[in-house]
Design an enzyme around this catalytic site. Structure first.
Site, PDB file in Angstrom:
ATOM      1  N   TYR A 149       6.797   2.774  11.324  1.00 27.00           N
ATOM      2  CA  TYR A 149       6.772   4.322  10.911  1.00 27.00           C
ATOM      3  C   TYR A 149       7.930   4.932  11.575  1.00 27.00           C
ATOM      4  O   TYR A 149       8.494   4.644  12.561  1.00 27.00           O
ATOM      5  CB  TYR A 149       5.400   4.873  11.293  1.00 27.00           C
ATOM      6  N   TYR A 187       2.506  -5.450   8.273  1.00 24.28           N
ATOM      7  CA  TYR A 187       3.141  -5.276   9.586  1.00 24.28           C
ATOM      8  C   TYR A 187       2.267  -5.325  10.778  1.00 24.28           C
ATOM      9  O   TYR A 187       1.035  -5.094  10.707  1.00 24.28           O
ATOM     10  CB  TYR A 187       3.674  -3.925   9.552  1.00 24.28           C
ATOM     11  N   ARG A 224      -1.652  -5.847  10.415  1.00 23.49           N
ATOM     12  CA  ARG A 224      -2.435  -5.031   9.297  1.00 23.49           C
ATOM     13  C   ARG A 224      -1.736  -5.430   7.748  1.00 23.49           C
ATOM     14  O   ARG A 224      -0.673  -5.723   7.831  1.00 23.49           O
ATOM     15  CB  ARG A 224      -2.073  -3.617   9.592  1.00 23.49           C
ATOM     16  N   HIS A 284      -0.114  -1.532   3.131  1.00 24.12           N
ATOM     17  CA  HIS A 284      -0.890  -0.558   2.517  1.00 24.12           C
ATOM     18  C   HIS A 284      -0.130   0.822   2.603  1.00 24.12           C
ATOM     19  O   HIS A 284       0.646   1.036   3.279  1.00 24.12           O
ATOM     20  CB  HIS A 284      -2.252  -0.355   3.400  1.00 24.12           C
ATOM     21  N   HIS A 294      -1.002   4.988   3.081  1.00 27.96           N
ATOM     22  CA  HIS A 294      -2.080   5.904   3.528  1.00 27.96           C
ATOM     23  C   HIS A 294      -2.064   7.115   2.591  1.00 27.96           C
ATOM     24  O   HIS A 294      -1.053   7.486   2.046  1.00 27.96           O
ATOM     25  CB  HIS A 294      -1.650   6.504   4.682  1.00 27.96           C
TER      26      HIS A 294
END
Length: 281
Positions: free
Chosen positions: A157, A191, A212, A215, A217
């Site tokens: 991120y 990731y 994970r 996806h 968010h």
């Protein structure tokens, strides 16, 4: 209170909280003491093990800052976050399911217009995201506020990069008066969660992977409806069955279609749950 022993201390501690003015706080503290003491008895907790636990919690707190919440990561990997989400989001059939918030939401993300590119230079294959925000009866929800955020192709991120001058792969926009939205971003990729802290050490010690599934968010707000916090996952991701934070729901898995030009397309509709009306006295 003198001469307490392992058989009498629990009730003595509970009695200490008996005068708590807030009834809900009293209920929580009483149950917390009961379960903590029962846990210690069940595993026959040693003093060195308890000190190791304190060290672990101390390190977890020390890893937190304004860009990273290691306690949320701990809660996520223990399944506590998803359990709390499930208990508090028992929506009617047909509503979009909620899932975990995650540790990398950022207040004050940049504002965008419909059709803009929220990636902001983040690395990844181009992707167009579009859909409609609806009520349970199928009517559109106009002008809903949409927060989106995601990791880049490297699995990071924006807040995990010290050198970035502005946010990337996150933004805020509004659906139109017909509930429709569309924006450009990058393809979501699987990731690993950060493993350089105590949570990562816990996963390694317990032989659990940190991954994970891919996806995007979403957090969606609209007057008269419950706030929705959720993800949209990529179909056929290898980690859908073993998400490290237990956040996958079948209804949130979608086909991110690859176009002939190499770009991707995600079409996903969200259904919001109306706020419960309280009867007037």
């Amino acid at each position: 209170m003198r001469n307490l022993n392992q058989d009498t201390i629990t009730q003595a501690v509970i009695a200490r909280f008996a005068g708590t003015p807030d009834p809900r706080l009293k209920e929580i503290m009483t149950s917390l003491v009961q379960h903590l003491h029962a846990f210690a008895r069940e595993v026959k907790l040693t003093e060195s093990e308890w000190l190791a636990g304190i060290d672990f919690l101390t390190a977890t707190g020390q890893k937190c800052d304004d860009k990273r919440q290691e306690f949320i990561l701990l809660s996520d990997t223990l399944g506590l976050s998803m359990l709390t989400v499930a208990m508090n989001n028992n929506k009617p059939a047909g509503c979009t399911e909620a899932t975990v918030f995650g540790p990398f939401f950022l207040e004050g993300a940049p504002r965008f217009n419909l059709g803009d590119d929220v990636a902001g230079g983040a690395r990844g294959e181009p992707c167009l995201v579009h859909g409609t925000i609806k009520a349970l009866d199928g009517t559109p929800v106009p002008n809903a506020l949409i927060n989106v955020w995601q990791a880049d192709a490297e699995g990071n991120y924006d807040v995990q990069y010290a050198h970035l001058a502005k946010p990337q792969a996150r933004g805020i926009l509004n659906a139109d008066e017909n509930g429709n939205f569309h924006f450009k971003t990058i393809l979501a990729e699987a990731y690993p969660i950060p493993t350089d802290g105590p949570v990562g050490a816990m996963l390694k010690a317990t032989s659990n992977h940190p991954w994970r599934p891919a996806h995007l968010h979403f957090m969606i707000d609209a007057p008269g409806y419950e706030k929705l916090i959720t993800h949209v996952f990529r179909e056929e991701d290898p980690y859908l069955e073993s998400d490290v934070v237990f956040g996958v729901r079948s209804s949130l898995v979608a086909d991110w279609k690859k176009n002939p030009d190499g770009t991707y397309d995600l079409d996903y509709d969200f259904v919001l749950n109306p706020v419960k009306q309280t009867a007037k006295v």
